[in-house]
Design a protein around this motif. Structure first.
Motif, PDB file in Angstrom:
ATOM      1  N   TYR A   8      71.358 -42.753  -8.138  1.00  0.00           N
ATOM      2  CA  TYR A   8      71.941 -42.314  -6.863  1.00  0.00           C
ATOM      3  C   TYR A   8      72.360 -40.845  -6.951  1.00  0.00           C
ATOM      4  N   ASP A   9      73.085 -40.492  -7.995  1.00  0.00           N
ATOM      5  CA  ASP A   9      73.544 -39.111  -8.147  1.00  0.00           C
ATOM      6  C   ASP A   9      72.368 -38.144  -8.222  1.00  0.00           C
ATOM      7  N   GLU A  10      71.290 -38.573  -8.866  1.00  0.00           N
ATOM      8  CA  GLU A  10      70.135 -37.696  -9.070  1.00  0.00           C
ATOM      9  C   GLU A  10      69.285 -37.543  -7.818  1.00  0.00           C
ATOM     10  N   LEU A  11      69.163 -38.599  -7.028  1.00  0.00           N
ATOM     11  CA  LEU A  11      68.155 -38.615  -5.964  1.00  0.00           C
ATOM     12  C   LEU A  11      68.694 -38.821  -4.547  1.00  0.00           C
ATOM     13  N   ASN A  12      70.008 -38.974  -4.381  1.00  0.00           N
ATOM     14  CA  ASN A  12      70.502 -39.274  -3.038  1.00  0.00           C
ATOM     15  C   ASN A  12      70.271 -38.134  -2.060  1.00  0.00           C
ATOM     16  N   ASP A  13      70.395 -36.892  -2.518  1.00  0.00           N
ATOM     17  CA  ASP A  13      70.133 -35.765  -1.606  1.00  0.00           C
ATOM     18  C   ASP A  13      68.703 -35.829  -1.083  1.00  0.00           C
ATOM     19  N   THR A  14      67.770 -36.176  -1.968  1.00  0.00           N
ATOM     20  CA  THR A  14      66.370 -36.299  -1.562  1.00  0.00           C
ATOM     21  C   THR A  14      66.190 -37.421  -0.557  1.00  0.00           C
ATOM     22  N   VAL A  15      66.814 -38.572  -0.810  1.00  0.00           N
ATOM     23  CA  VAL A  15      66.732 -39.699   0.123  1.00  0.00           C
ATOM     24  C   VAL A  15      67.284 -39.301   1.485  1.00  0.00           C
ATOM     25  N   TYR A  16      68.411 -38.614   1.498  1.00  0.00           N
ATOM     26  CA  TYR A  16      69.026 -38.193   2.760  1.00  0.00           C
ATOM     27  C   TYR A  16      68.081 -37.284   3.549  1.00  0.00           C
ATOM     28  N   HIS A  17      67.467 -36.337   2.863  1.00  0.00           N
ATOM     29  CA  HIS A  17      66.535 -35.430   3.548  1.00  0.00           C
ATOM     30  C   HIS A  17      65.327 -36.192   4.076  1.00  0.00           C
ATOM     31  N   TRP A  18      64.856 -37.171   3.335  1.00  0.00           N
ATOM     32  CA  TRP A  18      63.746 -37.990   3.834  1.00  0.00           C
ATOM     33  C   TRP A  18      64.154 -38.734   5.101  1.00  0.00           C
ATOM     34  N   VAL A  19      65.354 -39.302   5.116  1.00  0.00           N
ATOM     35  CA  VAL A  19      65.831 -40.014   6.309  1.00  0.00           C
ATOM     36  C   VAL A  19      65.933 -39.062   7.495  1.00  0.00           C
ATOM     37  N   ARG A  20      66.418 -37.846   7.234  1.00  0.00           N
ATOM     38  CA  ARG A  20      66.584 -36.875   8.324  1.00  0.00           C
ATOM     39  C   ARG A  20      65.254 -36.465   8.945  1.00  0.00           C
ATOM     40  N   PHE A  21      64.167 -36.681   8.254  1.00  0.00           N
ATOM     41  CA  PHE A  21      62.867 -36.394   8.854  1.00  0.00           C
ATOM     42  C   PHE A  21      62.663 -37.243  10.098  1.00  0.00           C
ATOM     43  N   TYR A  22      63.238 -38.446  10.096  1.00  0.00           N
ATOM     44  CA  TYR A  22      63.077 -39.383  11.212  1.00  0.00           C
ATOM     45  C   TYR A  22      64.316 -39.465  12.094  1.00  0.00           C
ATOM     46  N   ILE A  23      65.479 -39.221  11.512  1.00  0.00           N
ATOM     47  CA  ILE A  23      66.742 -39.457  12.208  1.00  0.00           C
ATOM     48  C   ILE A  23      67.474 -38.139  12.405  1.00  0.00           C
ATOM     49  N   ARG A  24      67.719 -37.774  13.653  1.00  0.00           N
ATOM     50  CA  ARG A  24      68.381 -36.503  13.937  1.00  0.00           C
ATOM     51  C   ARG A  24      69.881 -36.555  13.705  1.00  0.00           C
ATOM     52  N   ASP A  25      70.491 -37.716  13.920  1.00  0.00           N
ATOM     53  CA  ASP A  25      71.942 -37.861  13.793  1.00  0.00           C
ATOM     54  C   ASP A  25      72.325 -37.910  12.310  1.00  0.00           C
ATOM     55  N   GLY A  26      73.083 -36.921  11.864  1.00  0.00           N
ATOM     56  CA  GLY A  26      73.436 -36.841  10.453  1.00  0.00           C
ATOM     57  C   GLY A  26      74.268 -38.019   9.976  1.00  0.00           C
ATOM     58  N   HIS A  27      75.177 -38.521  10.828  1.00  0.00           N
ATOM     59  CA  HIS A  27      76.021 -39.652  10.431  1.00  0.00           C
ATOM     60  C   HIS A  27      75.180 -40.923  10.263  1.00  0.00           C
ATOM     61  N   VAL A  28      74.240 -41.132  11.185  1.00  0.00           N
ATOM     62  CA  VAL A  28      73.350 -42.286  11.070  1.00  0.00           C
ATOM     63  C   VAL A  28      72.491 -42.145   9.810  1.00  0.00           C
ATOM     64  N   ALA A  29      72.029 -40.927   9.545  1.00  0.00           N
ATOM     65  CA  ALA A  29      71.207 -40.689   8.353  1.00  0.00           C
ATOM     66  C   ALA A  29      71.984 -41.015   7.080  1.00  0.00           C
ATOM     67  N   GLU A  30      73.265 -40.674   7.055  1.00  0.00           N
ATOM     68  CA  GLU A  30      74.080 -40.999   5.886  1.00  0.00           C
ATOM     69  C   GLU A  30      74.194 -42.514   5.696  1.00  0.00           C
ATOM     70  N   ASP A  31      74.418 -43.225   6.811  1.00  0.00           N
ATOM     71  CA  ASP A  31      74.522 -44.691   6.729  1.00  0.00           C
ATOM     72  C   ASP A  31      73.213 -45.306   6.235  1.00  0.00           C
ATOM     73  N   LEU A  32      72.092 -44.803   6.756  1.00  0.00           N
ATOM     74  CA  LEU A  32      70.795 -45.341   6.358  1.00  0.00           C
ATOM     75  C   LEU A  32      70.485 -45.014   4.906  1.00  0.00           C
ATOM     76  N   SER A  33      70.948 -43.860   4.438  1.00  0.00           N
ATOM     77  CA  SER A  33      70.757 -43.514   3.023  1.00  0.00           C
ATOM     78  C   SER A  33      71.462 -44.528   2.135  1.00  0.00           C
ATOM     79  N   GLN A  34      72.654 -44.934   2.524  1.00  0.00           N
ATOM     80  CA  GLN A  34      73.370 -45.948   1.755  1.00  0.00           C
ATOM     81  C   GLN A  34      72.620 -47.283   1.790  1.00  0.00           C
ATOM     82  N   GLU A  35      72.025 -47.592   2.948  1.00  0.00           N
ATOM     83  CA  GLU A  35      71.238 -48.828   3.058  1.00  0.00           C
ATOM     84  C   GLU A  35      70.033 -48.785   2.131  1.00  0.00           C
TER      85      GLU A  35
END
Length: 222
Positions: A27-54
């Motif tokens: 998680y520490d190593e790759l979460n930033d990457t996961v978040y950026h991948w989610v943001r490719f599809y999701i404009r809302d940053g808060h939703v993207a954070e929640d989906l990253s945790q999912e």
């Protein structure tokens, strides 16, 4: 880095307290990457954070299904994409095929910029996001992976099924093509040169002028 990630996966698969620690390290190593991948599809940053945790919950639940020696980043990217698309289906939205300026993190303010320079960079970021659509799919993908996701040539090679050298060559050619379709002007040229500087080096984020001899030396090895 690949060996380190694979070792963490092996520990995670083993389970127990050490397995939980390994998931946390991934998680520490790759979460930033996961978040950026989610943001490719999701404009809302808060939703993207929640989906990253999912995504990470799914990783923890399915880590035993990962086949050692295959592309960990590719496996993680598939989970991330499916999670984002499932969310969009649940709210009945179509996935966006548009690259926005902030996907490439080019319009973030920098300490050495005055307001006028920042405004110019914002305009250039929008131009980059728009003109990327004029590149071939593989050229667009390599630039997104390198400069949106911040992946190294080796990590990008894993996902694209290419060698490190092929990724570096494709990156430089894609940036040269991008420079050709970008609006003319010194600022536009400087921006692409900064991206070239990151491409021929190992920087994650742009931030310095390119050394012309370095780029020429790399292009000469194509």
């Amino acid at each position: 880095m690949t060996d380190i990630l694979e070792a963490l996966v092996a520990r995670a698969v083993a389970g127990g307290e050490d397995g939980a620690d390994a998931i946390a390290a991934l998680y520490d190593e790759l979460n930033d990457t996961v978040y950026h991948w989610v943001r490719f599809y999701i404009r809302d940053g808060h939703v993207a954070e929640d989906l990253s945790q999912e995504v990470w919950l799914k990783v923890a639940q399915n880590i035993g299904k990962y086949h050692a020696g295959t592309s960990l980043l590719g496996w993680l990217r598939t989970i991330t994409k499916n999670t984002a698309l499932d969310y969009l289906r649940s709210v009945q939205r179509r996935p966006s095929e548009v690259l926005y300026a902030d996907h490439l993190e080019l319009d973030r303010p920098r300490f050495d910029q005055n307001p006028e320079e920042h405004a110019v960079r914002q305009a250039l970021a929008k131009a980059v996001a728009s003109h990327l659509q004029k590149l071939r799919p593989d050229q667009r993908k390599v630039l997104v992976l390198r400069f949106f996701d911040g992946l190294s040539p080796g990590q990008t090679a894993q996902i694209m099924g290419k060698t490190d050298g092929a990724v570096r060559t494709l990156t430089v050619r894609a940036l040269r093509k991008l420079k050709a379709v970008m609006p003319t002007g010194e600022s536009s040229s400087d921006l692409v040169e900064e991206l070239l500087s990151a491409a021929v080096g190992r920087n994650r984020v742009v931030g310095q002028q390119v050394e012309t001899r370095e780029v020429k030396a790399h292009v000469a090895t194509r």
